[in-house]
Design a protein around this motif. Structure first.
Motif, PDB file in Angstrom:
ATOM      1  N   ALA A   1       0.859  -1.189   0.000  1.00 29.58           N
ATOM      2  CA  ALA A   1       0.000   0.000   0.000  1.00 29.58           C
ATOM      3  C   ALA A   1       0.884   1.224   0.000  1.00 29.58           C
ATOM      4  O   ALA A   1       1.712   1.398   0.867  1.00 29.58           O
ATOM      5  CB  ALA A   1      -0.884   0.012   1.238  1.00 29.58           C
TER       6      ALA A   1
ATOM      7  N   ASP B   1      -8.602  -5.649  -3.039  1.00 24.43           N
ATOM      8  CA  ASP B   1      -7.747  -5.126  -1.982  1.00 24.43           C
ATOM      9  C   ASP B   1      -6.915  -3.954  -2.468  1.00 24.43           C
ATOM     10  O   ASP B   1      -6.771  -2.952  -1.787  1.00 24.43           O
ATOM     11  CB  ASP B   1      -6.823  -6.225  -1.449  1.00 24.43           C
TER      12      ASP B   1
ATOM     13  N   TYR C   1      -6.880   0.081  -1.058  1.00 22.42           N
ATOM     14  CA  TYR C   1      -5.749   0.910  -0.647  1.00 22.42           C
ATOM     15  C   TYR C   1      -5.656   2.176  -1.490  1.00 22.42           C
ATOM     16  O   TYR C   1      -5.342   3.247  -0.990  1.00 22.42           O
ATOM     17  CB  TYR C   1      -4.434   0.122  -0.701  1.00 22.42           C
TER      18      TYR C   1
ATOM     19  N   PHE D   1      -8.351   4.564  -0.318  1.00 24.60           N
ATOM     20  CA  PHE D   1      -7.958   5.059   1.004  1.00 24.60           C
ATOM     21  C   PHE D   1      -6.886   6.141   0.881  1.00 24.60           C
ATOM     22  O   PHE D   1      -6.986   7.200   1.497  1.00 24.60           O
ATOM     23  CB  PHE D   1      -7.447   3.882   1.848  1.00 24.60           C
TER      24      PHE D   1
END
Ligand SMILES: [Zn+2]
Lengths: 96, 225
Positions: B2, B39, B43, B46
């Motif tokens: 990330a 996933d 990230y 986010f």
């Protein structure tokens, strides 16, 4: 939108200027909408009239603007601590 | 894996609002998931949508709790919740309002209980009184614009901090963070009319505090004439 409105509260009174406002409470609510950029065209036009003719409205308008500006521009802004950013970054990595 | 970009020091305000999408920006953790992200996408969202608001979030948390440790915990809880419920966030909608709403809810649920803030009842009394007819009379605070322009940030912060938390909150959201009334209604889960009246009441209270402060400091001597 506010730039066309008078910028100084100390300009000399024009003839016919009222020194009592008959609708202070309503005028103040309207003034706050205008200062917040939430007023309708109609409300804006009404305030413009009041700012030509009503001394209490002029004073309320300048006070509200001044208070808003104080909050908008003169409050200290903190930065999020780097440590916290690091913690959040590492915690979300262990999530999925 | 990330890759979280450095946090921007200045945060956008009204520029990032999405008022033309009334429902999609509802930052509701309880609404069903609208999107499913891989996933990697999680990230990305986010980092790209949530992290740029972290300074604003920290300021909001600090002004609500008035405590650095509590602000830290509140921001951390909020960001972890945001990640957990990321599938209910729709990309391109108002991330800042979505995050602020989560933070506000966490504050009410987890922090307010243990704080020494006056109970909500006190505040509702104030609002009820305000909304009643006889409150209409007390609208003018004897404070001059020139006096306000002499005040500095610290003095305003003290005045702001002395307001009950619900009043403090609307002023923070509107004047400091630049949210629109519509966004505030969503963040606070109250009707727009309540935003308007609460803000009005909050500002009158703030002006009273500023007036008291100014006269105690002798800033406003002319008002004694
Ligand atoms: Zn008037």
């Amino acid at each position: 939108m506010q730039t066309s409105l008078p910028s100084s509260s100390s300009s000399p009174d024009k003839p016919g200027m009222k020194h009592e406002c008959g609708h202070r409470a309503d005028c103040l609510k309207m003034i706050q909408l205008i200062v917040d950029g939430e007023a309708t065209e109609q409300q804006l036009a009404r305030l413009k009239d009041n700012l030509e003719t009503c001394r209490p409205c002029i004073e309320m308008y300048h006070l509200e603007r001044e208070v808003k500006e104080l909050l908008t521009k003169r409050m200290e802004k903190r930065c999020c601590p780097d440590q916290l950013i690091e913690t959040i970054k590492s915690k979300i990595l262990t999530f999925s | 894996m990330a890759n979280i970009p450095e946090v921007m020091s200045d945060t956008p305000t009204r520029d990032d609002d999405q008022t033309q999408q009334p429902d999609s920006q509802q930052p509701a953790a309880e609404t069903p998931a609208r999107s499913s992200y891989t996933d990697q996408q999680k990230y990305q969202v986010f980092n790209k949508e949530f992290m740029p608001h972290i300074d604003s979030m920290y300021n909001f948390a600090f002004r609500l709790t008035m405590d650095e440790d509590d602000a830290n915990d509140l921001v951390q809880d909020t960001y972890l919740k945001a990640f957990r419920f990321i599938s209910s966030f729709e990309q391109g909608t108002n991330a800042k309002a979505w995050l602020f709403r989560i933070l506000k809810n966490s504050f009410i649920n987890d922090y307010r209980k243990k704080s020494k803030e006056p109970a909500k009842v006190d505040y509702q009394d104030v609002e009820t009184t305000y909304n009643s007819e006889d409150a209409e009379a007390e609208h003018t605070v004897d404070l001059r614009a020139e006096t306000v322009s002499d005040l500095i940030g610290d003095e305003v912060a003290t005045a702001l901090n002395s307001l009950p938390v619900d009043f403090r909150t609307v002023i923070i959201l509107c004047d400091i963070e630049g949210f629109t009334y519509e966004e505030m209604a969503k963040i606070l889960d109250i009707p727009i009319g309540t935003v308007r009246s609460r803000l009005h009441r909050a500002r009158n209270l703030l002006k009273e505090k500023l007036r008291d402060y100014a006269s105690s400091m002798g800033y406003d001597e002319e008002s004694d004439e």
